[in-house]
Design an enzyme around this catalytic site. Structure first.
Site, PDB file in Angstrom:
ATOM      1  N   GLU A  50      -5.850   8.483 -14.934  1.00 40.01           N
ATOM      2  CA  GLU A  50      -7.252   8.101 -15.128  1.00 40.01           C
ATOM      3  C   GLU A  50      -7.901   9.174 -15.981  1.00 40.01           C
ATOM      4  O   GLU A  50      -8.197  10.263 -15.501  1.00 40.01           O
ATOM      5  CB  GLU A  50      -7.978   7.983 -13.785  1.00 40.01           C
ATOM      6  N   GLY A  58      -9.627  10.220 -20.274  1.00 42.21           N
ATOM      7  CA  GLY A  58     -10.286   9.803 -21.496  1.00 42.21           C
ATOM      8  C   GLY A  58      -9.297   9.437 -22.587  1.00 42.21           C
ATOM      9  O   GLY A  58      -8.075   9.480 -22.401  1.00 42.21           O
ATOM     10  N   GLU A  65      15.681   1.476   9.354  1.00 39.41           N
ATOM     11  CA  GLU A  65      16.764   0.911  10.155  1.00 39.41           C
ATOM     12  C   GLU A  65      16.722   1.422  11.589  1.00 39.41           C
ATOM     13  O   GLU A  65      16.976   0.662  12.536  1.00 39.41           O
ATOM     14  CB  GLU A  65      18.124   1.255   9.527  1.00 39.41           C
ATOM     15  N   HIS A 111      14.134   6.589   9.555  1.00 40.55           N
ATOM     16  CA  HIS A 111      14.125   5.546   8.535  1.00 40.55           C
ATOM     17  C   HIS A 111      13.908   4.182   9.172  1.00 40.55           C
ATOM     18  O   HIS A 111      13.968   4.018  10.390  1.00 40.55           O
ATOM     19  CB  HIS A 111      15.422   5.584   7.736  1.00 40.55           C
ATOM     20  N   CYS A 138      21.291   4.634   4.027  1.00 38.85           N
ATOM     21  CA  CYS A 138      21.763   5.925   3.520  1.00 38.85           C
ATOM     22  C   CYS A 138      23.042   6.343   4.246  1.00 38.85           C
ATOM     23  O   CYS A 138      23.301   5.957   5.385  1.00 38.85           O
ATOM     24  CB  CYS A 138      20.683   6.987   3.662  1.00 38.85           C
ATOM     25  N   ARG A 185     -11.949   5.703  -1.371  1.00 40.13           N
ATOM     26  CA  ARG A 185     -13.098   5.409  -0.506  1.00 40.13           C
ATOM     27  C   ARG A 185     -13.097   3.926  -0.134  1.00 40.13           C
ATOM     28  O   ARG A 185     -12.675   3.081  -0.902  1.00 40.13           O
ATOM     29  CB  ARG A 185     -14.412   5.771  -1.211  1.00 40.13           C
ATOM     30  N   ARG A 192      -5.358   3.789  -6.095  1.00 38.76           N
ATOM     31  CA  ARG A 192      -5.186   5.207  -5.762  1.00 38.76           C
ATOM     32  C   ARG A 192      -4.471   5.379  -4.436  1.00 38.76           C
ATOM     33  O   ARG A 192      -3.652   6.286  -4.255  1.00 38.76           O
ATOM     34  CB  ARG A 192      -6.544   5.909  -5.718  1.00 38.76           C
TER      35      ARG A 192
END
Length: 362
Positions: A284, A286, A44, A42, A67, A199, A176
């Site tokens: 993403e 329709g 830390e 982690h 944690c 891309r 993305r």
């Protein structure tokens, strides 16, 4: 703390939270680190190791409560105590029930001064997906769409390339890269055959791909099946066994889901994605799937790119379809509307649910 937040954004950590940490002594940074990915140390630990012997009596700034439990790695609170840190500044309490204040108590019991709440709103935004998943059992969903000024996503012929300009499309690839999964519908696969990958970004991490496809109608030749990231195709019992087998042969994982009105139960699918460790998902798709996700209350944030074009056509596809509402009083209201400019395009960003809000996953 702002520097710790900047460090945290470098990680691809799901199902873990993104965390940055900075060790400060005599007003100077002597060690820093961030959590790169699940299974790795982690933030830390990286920061303390970088500081070495200078941790004795120093301050630790961390974007999330250290944690206190054993997971894939030992408790960070123990490492902080062992390092001789004098004060800990945490941006927020960890919402994970396994921690949720226990790390702070452990530090305080060891005599360490702990202060919580420094630029907390930025820290919550950083981990909006983790917070949503551990408190509701669902991922944080960003709905991304592109439309013309008159709300169309394609011409009446179905042609949709390109509505928006290059700068908008570059921003989509950046989005993305910051999400664990991208969700689309089979209608988009059949109409556009997209890859839905990242891309133009060096060191990018492609998101997991999820296709909502009740009858397993995705063609085995679809470009979304290419690449080396996992792809899940959510189907119902209406799906043809032979088509499912062919998709599996192409590397897809078939996920059998319960049905609502002969379609994939979207609430159940979101719970499944959270179970897979997905903190953030980008939608993403329709107009039909968008309408269904909105109706089910499963979208947390929207980012709609608007191009300065008029397309027209009563049969041209729109950004949201479905049955729609009958009365304006039933319209879904967005909040916290923001605007951004990408070349000639404008992006409208807004929220639906506060991701701190607990939602019954049933």
């Amino acid at each position: 703390m702002k520097h710790a937040l900047t460090l945290a954004w470098r990680g691809h950590t799901s199902p873990n939270p993104m965390v940055g940490a900075v060790v400060v002594r005599d007003g100077a940074i002597v060690g820093e680190g961030y959590h790169p990915c699940a299974g790795e140390p982690h933030a830390e630990v990286f920061a303390l190791n970088a500081a070495g012997t200078l941790t004795e009596g120093a301050d630790l700034y961390v974007t999330l409560e250290p944690c206190s439990h054993f997971g894939r790695t030992p408790p960070c609170a123990d490492a902080v105590i062992k390092a001789g840190i004098k004060r800990v500044f945490a941006a927020m309490v960890d919402p994970n029930p396994l921690v949720s204040g226990n790390g702070i108590k452990k530090l305080q019991n060891a005599g360490i001064i702990v202060e919580v709440g420094m630029i907390e709103s930025e820290a919550r935004e950083l981990n909006r997906g983790f917070i949503k998943r551990v408190t509701t059992g669902r991922p944080f969903v960003l709905w991304k769409a592109a439309m013309s000024l008159d709300g169309k996503i394609a011409a009446n012929s179905g042609d949709s390339r390109w509505i928006t300009g290059e700068r908008s499309r570059k921003e989509v690839h950046k989005l993305r890269n910051t999400h664990d999964a991208v969700i689309t519908g089979v209608g988009t696969i059949l109409a556009d055959d997209p890859e839905l990958n990242v891309r133009g970004i060096r060191g990018a991490v492609n998101p997991i791909k999820v296709v909502v496809d009740s009858k397993a109608s995705t063609p085995p030749t679809a470009r979304i099946l290419k690449g080396d990231v996992p792809i899940y195709i959510a189907v119902t019992e209406l799906a043809d066994r032979e088509r499912m087998n062919r998709l599996q042969d192409e590397g897809a994982t078939i996920v059998m889901m319960p049905a609502v009105d002969d379609r994939v139960d979207l609430k159940a699918l979101m719970i499944k994605l959270a179970d897979l460790g997905i903190n953030t998902a980008m939608l993403e798709c329709g107009g039909e799937l968008s309408a269904s996700m909105l109706k089910a209350g499963l979208i947390d944030r929207g980012m709609i790119f608007v191009a300065p074009k008029i397309i027209g056509g009563r049969d041209a596809k729109s950004i949201v379809e479905g049955a729609g509402i009958e009365m304006m009083a039933d319209a879904l209201n967005a909040s916290n509307l923001r605007t951004r400019r990408f070349g000639d395009d404008i992006a409208l960003e807004f929220d639906f649910l506060k991701y701190e809000e607990t939602v019954d996953p049933s």
